[in-house]
Every structure is written in C-alpha cells, then in structure tokens.
Enzyme design. Structure first.
Site, PDB file in Angstrom:
ATOM      1  N   ALA A  65       0.862  -1.170   0.000  1.00 20.74           N
ATOM      2  CA  ALA A  65       0.000   0.000   0.000  1.00 20.74           C
ATOM      3  C   ALA A  65       0.907   1.231   0.000  1.00 20.74           C
ATOM      4  CB  ALA A  65      -0.884  -0.016   1.229  1.00 20.74           C
ATOM      5  N   GLY A 108       0.499  -4.965   0.823  1.00 19.08           N
ATOM      6  CA  GLY A 108      -0.668  -4.996  -0.058  1.00 19.08           C
ATOM      7  C   GLY A 108      -0.383  -5.693  -1.383  1.00 19.08           C
ATOM      8  N   GLU A 111      -0.892  -9.223  -0.660  1.00 13.07           N
ATOM      9  CA  GLU A 111      -2.331  -9.404  -0.431  1.00 13.07           C
ATOM     10  C   GLU A 111      -3.108  -9.382  -1.749  1.00 13.07           C
ATOM     11  OE1 GLU A 111      -2.077  -6.187   2.467  1.00 13.07           O
ATOM     12  OE2 GLU A 111      -3.086  -7.485   3.914  1.00 13.07           O
ATOM     13  N   GLU A 131       4.303  -5.032   7.210  1.00 15.86           N
ATOM     14  CA  GLU A 131       3.559  -3.968   7.903  1.00 15.86           C
ATOM     15  C   GLU A 131       4.048  -3.743   9.326  1.00 15.86           C
ATOM     16  OE1 GLU A 131       2.181  -6.353   6.065  1.00 15.86           O
ATOM     17  OE2 GLU A 131       0.715  -5.472   4.703  1.00 15.86           O
TER      18      GLU A 131
HETATM   19  C1  HXC Z   1       5.067   4.325  -1.173  1.00 13.37           C
HETATM   20  C2  HXC Z   1       6.941   3.316  -1.964  1.00 13.37           C
HETATM   21  C3  HXC Z   1       6.567   2.087  -1.404  1.00 13.37           C
HETATM   22  C4  HXC Z   1       5.339   2.029  -0.690  1.00 13.37           C
HETATM   23  C5  HXC Z   1       8.452   1.815  -2.387  1.00 13.37           C
HETATM   24  N1  HXC Z   1       8.107   3.101  -2.576  1.00 13.37           N
HETATM   25  N2  HXC Z   1       7.529   1.173  -1.683  1.00 13.37           N
HETATM   26  N3  HXC Z   1       6.193   4.420  -1.844  1.00 13.37           N
HETATM   27  N4  HXC Z   1       4.632   3.183  -0.612  1.00 13.37           N
HETATM   28  N5  HXC Z   1       4.867   0.905  -0.145  1.00 13.37           N
HETATM   29  C6  HXC Z   1       8.886   4.131  -3.277  1.00 13.37           C
HETATM   30  C7  HXC Z   1      10.069   4.579  -2.493  1.00 13.37           C
HETATM   31  O1  HXC Z   1       9.697   5.534  -1.538  1.00 13.37           O
HETATM   32  C8  HXC Z   1      10.926   5.154  -3.581  1.00 13.37           C
HETATM   33  O2  HXC Z   1      10.447   6.423  -3.965  1.00 13.37           O
HETATM   34  C9  HXC Z   1      10.667   4.235  -4.753  1.00 13.37           C
HETATM   35  O3  HXC Z   1       9.429   3.589  -4.469  1.00 13.37           O
HETATM   36  C10 HXC Z   1      11.714   3.154  -4.902  1.00 13.37           C
HETATM   37  O4  HXC Z   1      11.875   2.481  -3.666  1.00 13.37           O
HETATM   38  P1  HXC Z   1      13.296   2.313  -2.917  1.00 13.37           P
HETATM   39  O5  HXC Z   1      13.011   2.058  -1.492  1.00 13.37           O
HETATM   40  O6  HXC Z   1      14.208   3.442  -3.251  1.00 13.37           O
HETATM   41  O7  HXC Z   1      13.828   0.986  -3.628  1.00 13.37           O
HETATM   42  P2  HXC Z   1      14.765  -0.151  -3.008  1.00 13.37           P
HETATM   43  O8  HXC Z   1      15.867   0.478  -2.188  1.00 13.37           O
HETATM   44  O9  HXC Z   1      15.114  -1.042  -4.145  1.00 13.37           O
HETATM   45  O10 HXC Z   1      13.841  -0.951  -1.972  1.00 13.37           O
HETATM   46  C11 HXC Z   1      12.700  -1.670  -2.435  1.00 13.37           C
HETATM   47  C12 HXC Z   1      11.795  -2.059  -1.232  1.00 13.37           C
HETATM   48  C13 HXC Z   1      11.462  -0.813  -0.409  1.00 13.37           C
HETATM   49  C14 HXC Z   1      12.543  -3.085  -0.357  1.00 13.37           C
HETATM   50  C15 HXC Z   1      10.550  -2.718  -1.799  1.00 13.37           C
HETATM   51  O11 HXC Z   1      10.979   0.186  -1.287  1.00 13.37           O
HETATM   52  C16 HXC Z   1      10.445  -1.033   0.655  1.00 13.37           C
HETATM   53  O12 HXC Z   1      10.757  -1.591   1.708  1.00 13.37           O
HETATM   54  N6  HXC Z   1       9.207  -0.573   0.434  1.00 13.37           N
HETATM   55  C17 HXC Z   1       8.143  -0.639   1.419  1.00 13.37           C
HETATM   56  C18 HXC Z   1       7.646  -2.027   1.571  1.00 13.37           C
HETATM   57  C19 HXC Z   1       6.525  -2.081   2.593  1.00 13.37           C
HETATM   58  O13 HXC Z   1       6.729  -1.803   3.783  1.00 13.37           O
HETATM   59  N7  HXC Z   1       5.328  -2.426   2.150  1.00 13.37           N
HETATM   60  C20 HXC Z   1       4.202  -2.554   3.021  1.00 13.37           C
HETATM   61  C21 HXC Z   1       3.445  -1.267   2.968  1.00 13.37           C
HETATM   62  S1  HXC Z   1       2.058  -1.302   4.095  1.00 13.37           S
HETATM   63  P3  HXC Z   1      11.333   7.778  -3.769  1.00 13.37           P
HETATM   64  O14 HXC Z   1      10.484   8.825  -4.410  1.00 13.37           O
HETATM   65  O15 HXC Z   1      11.490   7.937  -2.296  1.00 13.37           O
HETATM   66  O16 HXC Z   1      12.627   7.479  -4.461  1.00 13.37           O
HETATM   67  C22 HXC Z   1       0.924  -2.248   3.302  1.00 13.37           C
HETATM   68  C23 HXC Z   1      -0.347  -2.575   3.959  1.00 13.37           C
HETATM   69  C24 HXC Z   1      -0.726  -1.591   4.923  1.00 13.37           C
HETATM   70  O17 HXC Z   1       1.048  -2.674   2.225  1.00 13.37           O
HETATM   71  C25 HXC Z   1      -1.894  -2.073   5.688  1.00 13.37           C
HETATM   72  C26 HXC Z   1      -2.074  -1.357   6.950  1.00 13.37           C
HETATM   73  C27 HXC Z   1      -2.022   0.154   6.847  1.00 13.37           C
END
Ligand code: HXC
Length: 257
Positions: A65, A108, A111, A131
């Site tokens: 998400a 997400g 999911e 998460e």
């Molecule tokens: C918003 C995101 C994002 C996310 C990545 N990006 N994941 N933006 N929401 N979930 C963005 C980053 O901010 C970045 O933008 C660009 O995508 C590239 O990501 P990087 O982190 O620079 O890439 P990398 O170093 O290769 O790492 C990849 C990654 C990491 C390991 C996937 O991006 C990451 O950990 N993302 C989050 C994963 C996560 O926690 N997902 C769960 C979300 S919560 P910029 O502009 O900064 O360069 C969820 C459910 C929530 O899904 C339900 C309850 C609320």
C-alpha cells in the site's frame, strides 16, 4: 477507458491488467485501487473474457500500500473512508484471476496476489508482509488469506518478523501455484490464462465458487455445496456438449468460446 496507473490489454478471451506506477514500485494508492477494481469488474461483466492476468513490472509486482499516502491519515480518516474496502470487489470477481509476480510482492502487493486464483511467480519474486516494521498490521486480508494459504506457524513468522521470502520458499509453503524463470513469466501466465479461458465459462465460475467456499465453511457444508453445484452443472449447455464431445472423440465446442 484510459487509466492513469494501470494498463489494460486484451488478447482473445484473456485480458491483462498491468500495474503501472514504476517510480513508486507500483505502490497501491487509492487511484490505483479504484482503477484495478474498475477494470476487473468491467472485464468480469464481459462474457468474452474467460481469464484475467494481473501483473506488475519486472522489479515489482507491488511494494505494498502507498505509505506516503497513508502517513498523515488519522484513525477517523481511515474509518470514514473505509480505507482498502474497495479491494473486496476484486475478491468478488467471478472470472479467474491469475497473478503473475515478478520482484517485490510486499504488504498490499502480497495481499493483492493472494486475492487472485492462480499465483505464478518468477524465480526473482519476493513475498512478505512487512507492515509490522511500520507499526501496523496487514489491512487487505494478509492476516487471514496468508494464514489459510500457508498455515499459522509460517504466517506468524512472516507477519511478526516482517521478513521476505523468495519464490522457492513461497512455493514450498503453498503460497504460489508455480515458479518459472523470470524471463518466461508473462508468457507462462498468458499460456495459463488462454488454457483457462478455453473452458466453459459457467463451469469456471462455479469451480471458482466451490474452491472459495472451502475458506468460508465447514467440510460438511463445503462438500454439500460442491455436490449440489456439481448437480447444477447438468443444467449448463456446456456440460451436455463437453460429455457428448468426449464420447464422439472430438474437441468440445463450448458456448462462450
Ligand atoms: C510508497 C513506496 C513504497 C510504498 C516503495 N516506494 N515502496 N512508496 N509506498 N509501499 C517508493 C520509495 O519511496 C521510492 O520512492 C521508490 O518507491 C523506490 O523504492 P526504494 O526504497 O528506493 O527501492 P529499493 O531500495 O530497491 O527498496 C525496495 C523495497 C522498499 C525493499 C521494496 O521500497 C520497501 O521496503 N518498500 C516498502 C515495503 C513495505 O513496507 N510495504 C508494506 C506497505 S504497508 P522515492 O520517491 O522515495 O525514491 C501495506 C499494507 C498496509 O502494504 C496495511 C495497513 C495500513
């Protein structure tokens, strides 16, 4: 319809929805959610479509998400907008959904893949529910669908540690249907979609309903649902054609092909 965050293509009786926010690793924001749901429900109403592939980019199916969109929201904001609820309409689609996962399927993204019926992973796929590392929990079904897919011990491991697993571990755990070389992913997914879309459409709908019923009922109720639904397939024209074609040693010509 032209969309901002997804691409929709058709090939015969199959369609593909490609998530297309590459700069954000296909993070699932509200616009993308509404577009995926709109595209999938529109295709679902079209009896010319027998299977839908959902895919992302090579680097990311979806990295979760959209954290940037959620960061400033309050409990009241989340509650009033009933955040994520539109995804339930994707889970209600009757057309078989095939997830083709390359790269990250996190939060997400994992999911969304689990809302699909057949889950094909490239050997570069990475699954997880991170998460907990953000101080929240899965919100689009992860705690329920992952647990049903891979069991409590493994689901707890992933959801409590936030760790990511590769395609092979995901396959061993029963999360994915098959793992293929990443370079063959879209071709394999298309082949599976075409294979499914050749089948009788009403038979596909009831087969999907019957399998999904396993998650909603006791064994006795599920078996009864299956038996009655199996009986009901004898009302389909395609059932008569399918069995007749077998006996006449020729390919079946189903109505909806
Ligand atoms: C918003 C995101 C994002 C996310 C990545 N990006 N994941 N933006 N929401 N979930 C963005 C980053 O901010 C970045 O933008 C660009 O995508 C590239 O990501 P990087 O982190 O620079 O890439 P990398 O170093 O290769 O790492 C990849 C990654 C990491 C390991 C996937 O991006 C990451 O950990 N993302 C989050 C994963 C996560 O926690 N997902 C769960 C979300 S919560 P910029 O502009 O900064 O360069 C969820 C459910 C929530 O899904 C339900 C309850 C609320």
């Amino acid at each position: 319809t032209s969309y901002e965050t997804i691409l929709v293509t058709r090939d015969g009786r199959t369609a593909t929805i490609t998530l297309n926010r590459p700069k954000a690793l296909n993070a699932l924001n509200a616009v993308l959610m509404n577009e995926v749901v709109d595209a999938a429900t529109t295709l679902d109403r079209d009896q010319g479509v027998g299977a839908i592939v959902i895919t992302g980019s090579e680097r990311a199916f979806a990295a979760g998400a959209d954290i940037k969109e959620m960061q400033a929201q309050s409990y009241q904001d989340m509650f009033l907008s009933d955040w994520f609820t539109a995804w339930d309409r994707l889970a209600a689609v009757r057309t078989p959904l095939i997830a083709a996962v390359s790269g990250y399927a996190l939060g997400g993204g994992c999911e969304l893949a689990m809302m699909c019926d057949v889950l094909i992973a490239g050997d570069n796929a990475k699954f997880g529910q991170p998460e907990i590392t953000l101080g929240v929990i899965p919100g689009i079904g992860g705690s329920q669908r992952l647990t049903r897919a891979i069991g409590k011990a493994k689901a707890m491991d992933l959801i409590l540690t936030g760790r990511t697993i590769g395609a092979d571990e995901a396959e061993r755990a029963g999360l994915v249907s098959r793992v293929v070389p990443a370079s063959d992913l879209l071709e394999e997914a298309a082949a599976v979609a075409h294979k499914i879309a050749e089948m009788s459409l009403p038979a596909l709908y009831v087969a999907k309903e019957a399998v999904n019923r396993a998650f909603e009922s006791t064994l006795a109720e599920g078996l009864l649902f299956e038996r009655r639904t199996f009986h009901a397939t004898f009302a389909f024209e395609d059932r008569t054609e399918g069995m007749t074609a077998f006996i006449e040693k020729r390919p079946a010509k189903f109505t909806h092909r």
